[in-house]
Design a protein around this motif. Structure first.
Motif, PDB file in Angstrom:
ATOM      1  N   LEU A  35       0.799  -1.226   0.000  1.00  0.00           N
ATOM      2  CA  LEU A  35       0.000   0.000   0.000  1.00  0.00           C
ATOM      3  C   LEU A  35       0.834   1.280   0.000  1.00  0.00           C
ATOM      4  O   LEU A  35       0.521   2.214  -0.758  1.00  0.00           O
ATOM      5  CB  LEU A  35      -0.986  -0.017   1.170  1.00  0.00           C
ATOM      6  CG  LEU A  35      -2.099  -1.071   1.062  1.00  0.00           C
ATOM      7  CD1 LEU A  35      -2.988  -1.040   2.303  1.00  0.00           C
ATOM      8  CD2 LEU A  35      -2.935  -0.859  -0.199  1.00  0.00           C
ATOM      9  N   PRO A  36       1.901   1.388   0.819  1.00  0.00           N
ATOM     10  CA  PRO A  36       2.691   2.631   0.772  1.00  0.00           C
ATOM     11  C   PRO A  36       3.323   2.900  -0.593  1.00  0.00           C
ATOM     12  O   PRO A  36       3.391   4.060  -1.028  1.00  0.00           O
ATOM     13  CB  PRO A  36       3.763   2.413   1.858  1.00  0.00           C
ATOM     14  CG  PRO A  36       3.171   1.411   2.781  1.00  0.00           C
ATOM     15  CD  PRO A  36       2.354   0.501   1.911  1.00  0.00           C
ATOM     16  N   LEU A  37       3.780   1.846  -1.277  1.00  0.00           N
ATOM     17  CA  LEU A  37       4.387   2.058  -2.591  1.00  0.00           C
ATOM     18  C   LEU A  37       3.331   2.384  -3.646  1.00  0.00           C
ATOM     19  O   LEU A  37       3.606   3.125  -4.596  1.00  0.00           O
ATOM     20  CB  LEU A  37       5.216   0.847  -3.000  1.00  0.00           C
ATOM     21  CG  LEU A  37       6.566   0.697  -2.294  1.00  0.00           C
ATOM     22  CD1 LEU A  37       7.324  -0.514  -2.822  1.00  0.00           C
ATOM     23  CD2 LEU A  37       7.424   1.941  -2.441  1.00  0.00           C
ATOM     24  N   ILE A  38       2.130   1.854  -3.488  1.00  0.00           N
ATOM     25  CA  ILE A  38       1.045   2.238  -4.400  1.00  0.00           C
ATOM     26  C   ILE A  38       0.710   3.716  -4.201  1.00  0.00           C
ATOM     27  O   ILE A  38       0.522   4.470  -5.171  1.00  0.00           O
ATOM     28  CB  ILE A  38      -0.194   1.352  -4.173  1.00  0.00           C
ATOM     29  CG1 ILE A  38       0.111  -0.102  -4.590  1.00  0.00           C
ATOM     30  CG2 ILE A  38      -1.394   1.885  -4.960  1.00  0.00           C
ATOM     31  CD1 ILE A  38      -0.978  -1.093  -4.230  1.00  0.00           C
ATOM     32  N   GLU A  39       0.670   4.148  -2.951  1.00  0.00           N
ATOM     33  CA  GLU A  39       0.433   5.566  -2.660  1.00  0.00           C
ATOM     34  C   GLU A  39       1.569   6.418  -3.223  1.00  0.00           C
ATOM     35  O   GLU A  39       1.331   7.496  -3.794  1.00  0.00           O
ATOM     36  CB  GLU A  39       0.313   5.777  -1.157  1.00  0.00           C
ATOM     37  CG  GLU A  39      -0.946   5.187  -0.536  1.00  0.00           C
ATOM     38  CD  GLU A  39      -2.213   5.910  -0.983  1.00  0.00           C
ATOM     39  OE1 GLU A  39      -2.155   7.141  -1.212  1.00  0.00           O
ATOM     40  OE2 GLU A  39      -3.253   5.239  -1.125  1.00  0.00           O
ATOM     41  N   GLU A  40       2.800   5.960  -3.073  1.00  0.00           N
ATOM     42  CA  GLU A  40       3.942   6.695  -3.618  1.00  0.00           C
ATOM     43  C   GLU A  40       3.811   6.840  -5.130  1.00  0.00           C
ATOM     44  O   GLU A  40       4.092   7.911  -5.700  1.00  0.00           O
ATOM     45  CB  GLU A  40       5.242   5.978  -3.262  1.00  0.00           C
ATOM     46  CG  GLU A  40       6.490   6.675  -3.796  1.00  0.00           C
ATOM     47  CD  GLU A  40       7.770   5.905  -3.510  1.00  0.00           C
ATOM     48  OE1 GLU A  40       8.775   6.175  -4.193  1.00  0.00           O
ATOM     49  OE2 GLU A  40       7.770   5.037  -2.603  1.00  0.00           O
ATOM     50  N   ALA A  41       3.398   5.760  -5.788  1.00  0.00           N
ATOM     51  CA  ALA A  41       3.211   5.820  -7.239  1.00  0.00           C
ATOM     52  C   ALA A  41       2.184   6.884  -7.607  1.00  0.00           C
ATOM     53  O   ALA A  41       2.395   7.690  -8.527  1.00  0.00           O
ATOM     54  CB  ALA A  41       2.782   4.454  -7.769  1.00  0.00           C
ATOM     55  N   GLY A  42       1.071   6.894  -6.890  1.00  0.00           N
ATOM     56  CA  GLY A  42       0.052   7.894  -7.157  1.00  0.00           C
ATOM     57  C   GLY A  42       0.567   9.307  -6.943  1.00  0.00           C
ATOM     58  O   GLY A  42       0.314  10.223  -7.754  1.00  0.00           O
ATOM     59  N   ASN A  43       1.322   9.504  -5.876  1.00  0.00           N
ATOM     60  CA  ASN A  43       1.841  10.835  -5.566  1.00  0.00           C
ATOM     61  C   ASN A  43       2.904  11.295  -6.560  1.00  0.00           C
ATOM     62  O   ASN A  43       3.124  12.493  -6.730  1.00  0.00           O
ATOM     63  CB  ASN A  43       2.411  10.853  -4.144  1.00  0.00           C
ATOM     64  CG  ASN A  43       1.331  10.668  -3.085  1.00  0.00           C
ATOM     65  OD1 ASN A  43       0.164  10.969  -3.313  1.00  0.00           O
ATOM     66  ND2 ASN A  43       1.707  10.137  -1.939  1.00  0.00           N
ATOM     67  N   LYS A  44       3.583  10.348  -7.206  1.00  0.00           N
ATOM     68  CA  LYS A  44       4.607  10.683  -8.200  1.00  0.00           C
ATOM     69  C   LYS A  44       4.037  10.825  -9.606  1.00  0.00           C
ATOM     70  O   LYS A  44       4.788  11.040 -10.558  1.00  0.00           O
ATOM     71  CB  LYS A  44       5.709   9.624  -8.190  1.00  0.00           C
ATOM     72  CG  LYS A  44       6.619   9.708  -6.972  1.00  0.00           C
ATOM     73  CD  LYS A  44       7.783   8.731  -7.064  1.00  0.00           C
ATOM     74  CE  LYS A  44       8.773   8.945  -5.919  1.00  0.00           C
ATOM     75  NZ  LYS A  44       9.909   7.989  -5.986  1.00  0.00           N
ATOM     76  N   GLY A  45       2.732  10.702  -9.738  1.00  0.00           N
ATOM     77  CA  GLY A  45       2.112  10.890 -11.034  1.00  0.00           C
ATOM     78  C   GLY A  45       2.168   9.690 -11.955  1.00  0.00           C
ATOM     79  O   GLY A  45       1.962   9.825 -13.173  1.00  0.00           O
ATOM     80  N   VAL A  46       2.436   8.501 -11.402  1.00  0.00           N
ATOM     81  CA  VAL A  46       2.415   7.295 -12.235  1.00  0.00           C
ATOM     82  C   VAL A  46       1.015   7.115 -12.818  1.00  0.00           C
ATOM     83  O   VAL A  46       0.017   7.190 -12.110  1.00  0.00           O
ATOM     84  CB  VAL A  46       2.825   6.059 -11.415  1.00  0.00           C
ATOM     85  CG1 VAL A  46       2.554   4.765 -12.190  1.00  0.00           C
ATOM     86  CG2 VAL A  46       4.304   6.147 -11.034  1.00  0.00           C
ATOM     87  N   GLN A  47       0.960   6.871 -14.114  1.00  0.00           N
ATOM     88  CA  GLN A  47      -0.332   6.718 -14.793  1.00  0.00           C
ATOM     89  C   GLN A  47      -0.712   5.265 -15.031  1.00  0.00           C
ATOM     90  O   GLN A  47      -1.895   4.938 -15.116  1.00  0.00           O
ATOM     91  CB  GLN A  47      -0.293   7.474 -16.128  1.00  0.00           C
ATOM     92  CG  GLN A  47      -0.186   8.983 -15.946  1.00  0.00           C
ATOM     93  CD  GLN A  47       0.257   9.672 -17.221  1.00  0.00           C
ATOM     94  OE1 GLN A  47       1.392   9.518 -17.662  1.00  0.00           O
ATOM     95  NE2 GLN A  47      -0.644  10.427 -17.823  1.00  0.00           N
ATOM     96  N   ILE A  48       0.284   4.390 -15.156  1.00  0.00           N
ATOM     97  CA  ILE A  48       0.028   2.957 -15.303  1.00  0.00           C
ATOM     98  C   ILE A  48       0.997   2.232 -14.378  1.00  0.00           C
ATOM     99  O   ILE A  48       2.211   2.360 -14.517  1.00  0.00           O
ATOM    100  CB  ILE A  48       0.219   2.470 -16.752  1.00  0.00           C
ATOM    101  CG1 ILE A  48      -0.610   3.302 -17.729  1.00  0.00           C
ATOM    102  CG2 ILE A  48      -0.161   1.001 -16.867  1.00  0.00           C
ATOM    103  CD1 ILE A  48      -0.434   2.910 -19.184  1.00  0.00           C
ATOM    104  N   LEU A  49       0.454   1.466 -13.447  1.00  0.00           N
ATOM    105  CA  LEU A  49       1.256   0.783 -12.436  1.00  0.00           C
ATOM    106  C   LEU A  49       1.035  -0.721 -12.529  1.00  0.00           C
ATOM    107  O   LEU A  49      -0.106  -1.186 -12.582  1.00  0.00           O
ATOM    108  CB  LEU A  49       0.866   1.261 -11.038  1.00  0.00           C
ATOM    109  CG  LEU A  49       1.574   0.586  -9.857  1.00  0.00           C
ATOM    110  CD1 LEU A  49       3.054   0.948  -9.835  1.00  0.00           C
ATOM    111  CD2 LEU A  49       0.902   0.977  -8.539  1.00  0.00           C
ATOM    112  N   CYS A  50       2.126  -1.476 -12.517  1.00  0.00           N
ATOM    113  CA  CYS A  50       2.042  -2.941 -12.547  1.00  0.00           C
ATOM    114  C   CYS A  50       2.695  -3.520 -11.299  1.00  0.00           C
ATOM    115  O   CYS A  50       3.821  -3.139 -10.942  1.00  0.00           O
ATOM    116  CB  CYS A  50       2.725  -3.484 -13.799  1.00  0.00           C
ATOM    117  SG  CYS A  50       2.637  -5.284 -13.973  1.00  0.00           S
TER     118      CYS A  50
END
Length: 290
Positions: A35-50
């Motif tokens: 969950l923290p890394l998913i949140e980090e991805a969102g905060n960094k503007g990642v548009q597609i996450l795998c």
């Protein structure tokens, strides 16, 4: 106008390596750790996450212990519903590899694709299932039966290949023919036998098919099986086979890269691999030979 997309990959070690740990406890710990890394991805503007192969558990296939079937759930199901809320929160497409229970006794190694508004778009079921020492996957997974679908997300058309699939060029080509711009390959692969192939095969797929690839692999050593070290090194590669970003061999990480999708057309105008195909000469490829 350039079509630039920010992609992300999460590589993660299993937090509970106890032979007798309850299956649901292991699964929940793995979700919580992501969950923290998913949140980090969102905060960094990642548009597609795998995420990585079977993200919410260990790679249990070295065993033939049926209790690990308890991790499996329907797709969509509760875990995908939870990830859909995170996708909508961050306006982020998510590829979520998970152990799927299709019906009693029928299980698949699956990846769900969720659009940036939280809409479940569909799933890919791993087609190539190994069955050899340390990788007794046919004990747990039925070979996929959905072909090689692609998914038109808000940001790009994506396809999925899972782990052992990467050794086979046929599906990689079909994903390109079906319109994939980015192919994601979530994996769980250990050092030794396959590590030298990790940075050869998938750049080759990207070059041969003129698309981007995002390749994730877990990290660490998982007891009680101890089949080897998961070596991470998750990466993005462009249609020229050039590496855009790569993770370490050891750490839990979010790997982020920018992909200019206009490069696909640019590369394909030079390397006309689709124009020069000869499917009329490939008849033997679909026969059961030898």
């Amino acid at each position: 106008m350039a079509r630039k997309i920010i992609g992300g990959l999460i590589q993660m070690s299993n937090p509970i390596n106890e032979a007798d740990a309850p299956v649901d406890k292991v699964a929940q710990a793995m979700v919580d750790k992501h969950l923290p890394l998913i949140e980090e991805a969102g905060n960094k503007g990642v548009q597609i996450l795998c995420l990585q192969e079977m993200f919410n558990g260990p790679y249990f296939c070295p065993s033939q212990d049926p209790r690990w079937c308890d991790i499996a759930e329907s797709v969509p199901g509760p875990t995908i519903d939870m990830m859909a809320k995170l996708a909508a929160k961050h306006q982020m497409v998510m590829i979520v590899p998970i152990y799927e229970r299709a019906m009693a006794g029928v299980y698949y190694n699956t990846a769900a694709v969720i659009d940036a508004d939280g809409t479940y778009l569909g799933k890919y079921r791993k087609n190539h299932i190994p069955h050899t020492s340390g990788f007794w996957e046919k004990f747990f997974f039925k070979p996929g039966n959905l072909g090689y679908p692609v998914f038109k997300t808000r940001y790009a058309t994506v396809g999925v290949y899972i782990c052992y699939d990467r050794h086979f060029p046929e599906g990689a080509r079909l994903l390109g023919l079906n319109g994939a711009e980015i192919v994601f390959n979530p994996s769980a692969t250990v050092a030794g036998l396959s590590q030298y192939l990790w940075k050869l095969e998938q750049p080759a797929h990207a070059v041969a098919n003129g698309y981007f690839m995002g390749c994730s692999n877990r990290v660490g050593t998982e007891a009680p099986w101890n089949i080897g070290k998961f070596y991470g090194t998750s990466y993005f590669v462009n249609p020229r086979g050039e590496f855009l970003a790569a993770g370490s061999e050891d750490d839990d990480e979010l790997v982020v890269a920018e992909m200019d999708l206009d490069m696909i057309e640019e590369v394909r105008r030079v390397w006309q691999f689709y124009r020069d195909r000869r499917p009329d000469s490939y008849e033997d490829m679909v026969k059961q030979l030898p």
